[in-house]
Design an enzyme around this catalytic site. Structure first.
Site, short mmCIF file in Angstrom:
data_model
loop_
_atom_site.label_atom_id
_atom_site.label_comp_id
_atom_site.label_asym_id
_atom_site.label_seq_id
_atom_site.Cartn_x
_atom_site.Cartn_y
_atom_site.Cartn_z
CD GLN A 246 2.10 -4.55 6.95
OE1 GLN A 246 2.74 -3.77 7.65
NE2 GLN A 246 1.90 -4.35 5.67
CG HIS B 109 0.79 -6.53 12.62
ND1 HIS B 109 0.85 -5.39 11.84
CD2 HIS B 109 2.07 -6.99 12.70
CE1 HIS B 109 2.11 -5.18 11.46
NE2 HIS B 109 2.86 -6.13 11.96
CB SER C 226 2.96 3.37 4.69
OG SER C 226 3.00 2.77 5.98
N1 APR Z 1 -6.15 1.25 -1.75
C1 APR Z 1 -4.83 0.92 -1.61
N2 APR Z 1 -4.01 1.59 -0.80
C2 APR Z 1 -4.50 2.61 -0.09
C3 APR Z 1 -5.86 3.02 -0.18
C4 APR Z 1 -6.70 2.27 -1.07
N3 APR Z 1 -7.99 2.56 -1.23
N4 APR Z 1 -6.05 4.06 0.66
C5 APR Z 1 -4.86 4.31 1.24
N5 APR Z 1 -3.92 3.44 0.80
C6 APR Z 1 -2.50 3.30 1.17
C7 APR Z 1 -1.84 4.56 1.71
O1 APR Z 1 -1.40 5.38 0.64
C8 APR Z 1 -0.68 3.97 2.52
O2 APR Z 1 0.48 3.82 1.73
O3 APR Z 1 -2.41 2.37 2.20
C9 APR Z 1 -1.22 2.60 2.94
C10 APR Z 1 -1.58 2.46 4.40
O4 APR Z 1 -0.43 2.61 5.19
P1 APR Z 1 -0.50 2.50 6.78
O5 APR Z 1 -1.70 3.26 7.26
O6 APR Z 1 0.83 2.87 7.30
O7 APR Z 1 -0.81 0.96 7.04
P2 APR Z 1 0.14 -0.30 7.10
O8 APR Z 1 1.29 -0.19 6.16
O9 APR Z 1 -0.75 -1.48 6.99
O10 APR Z 1 0.68 -0.23 8.57
C11 APR Z 1 1.39 -1.32 9.07
O11 APR Z 1 1.47 -0.50 11.29
O12 APR Z 1 0.03 0.85 12.33
C12 APR Z 1 0.62 -0.40 12.40
O13 APR Z 1 0.02 -2.53 13.11
C13 APR Z 1 -0.41 -1.47 12.30
O14 APR Z 1 -0.64 -3.24 10.70
C14 APR Z 1 -0.34 -1.87 10.85
C15 APR Z 1 1.11 -1.59 10.50
#
Ligand code: APR
Length: 234
Positions: free
Chosen positions: A86, A104, A177
């Site tokens: 993503q 994305h 997430s």
């Molecule tokens: N290692 C692994 N996971 C981590 C770390 C780390 N060092 N730090 C944080 N996280 C986890 C968080 O706990 C959370 O569950 O990464 C996750 C990030 O979640 P989001 O910020 O929601 O990112 P993502 O799931 O990729 O979002 C999906 O949504 O915002 C839009 O288009 C955007 O591609 C993105 C999509």
């Protein structure tokens, strides 16, 4: 070789200094998503949107793949690996992963605002020339825009990704997430009986049962996964 499919999210790149979206202090707190990552936001103020992605590109050029990206690339010695990400960064590619599907879009690419997926209009930017200037045009004469899938837009790669997931022998989620669809729905394409691992330092809620949670950051979680899958560390 067994087929390993890995879905990655913003947490994969967190240790590379690239912001996550929903964590406290993440990108969406600093920049309202409606303004910088939605189709309406683009129509309302394309210059602001291009400026935002210029800034993200600068951050990406300075970032480096982390140990998690590297260990994932190294798994290609033991598995047929497909990364479905993503993330719009290119850290998987820079770490050596050879098959990466970007759901994305890609931060280092720009395209036409009239015909987003036209391959003739998609251009790759370089570290020396990564800024889109106000009013800059794409090859078809329309306003140049980031090659990013904005909210409210279709996700053209989702079917390709779903096919990959449904043929996986092992499925792994790292640093997502699982709140954003259709990407989060990919979990439902995993065949019954296929082992699923989820690496994230925080709890992630999902309706799918039987997942092995590795409550660790991407780098440490990948160390543990490598050991689980290959019986030793790379
Ligand atoms: N290692 C692994 N996971 C981590 C770390 C780390 N060092 N730090 C944080 N996280 C986890 C968080 O706990 C959370 O569950 O990464 C996750 C990030 O979640 P989001 O910020 O929601 O990112 P993502 O799931 O990729 O979002 C999906 O949504 O915002 C839009 O288009 C955007 O591609 C993105 C999509």
């Amino acid at each position: 070789m067994k087929k390993l499919v890995v879905l990655t999210g913003a947490g994969m790149s967190a240790e590379s200094g690239f912001s996550t979206f929903r964590d406290a202090g993440g990108l969406w707190e600093k920049y309202p998503v409606e303004q910088v990552a939605s189709h309406d936001g683009w129509l309302a103020d394309p210059e602001l949107v291009n400026r935002f992605y210029n800034g993200l590109r600068r951050q990406l050029i300075e970032a480096r793949p982390n140990r998690g990206h590297e260990l994932l690339a190294a798994l290609e010695q033991h598995f047929e690996v497909t990364v479905v990400t993503q993330n719009v960064d290119n850290l998987h590619e820079r770490a050596g992963s050879s098959r990466v599907i970007h759901l994305h879009g890609e931060l280092m690419k720009v395209t036409s605002s009239r015909d987003v997926d036209n391959p003739h209009c998609i251009e790759e930017l370089s570290a020396d020339n990564y800024e889109v200037q106000p009013g800059q045009k794409a090859k078809d004469g329309s306003l140049m825009r980031p090659y990013i899938v904005f909210f409210q837009e279709a996700v053209p790669m989702i079917e390709t990704a779903a096919r990959e997931v449904s043929s996986a022998d092992i499925f792994v989620v790292i640093g997502s997430s699982l709140q954003v669809y259709p990407a989060a729905g990919l979990l439902h394409y995993v065949r019954p009986g296929v082992p699923v691992y989820l690496i994230d330092p925080q709890p992630v809620s999902t309706s799918v049962e039987g997942i092995t949670f590795l409550r660790k950051k991407a780098s440490e979680g990948m160390e543990e996964l490598t050991q689980l899958l290959c019986g030793r560390q790379e």
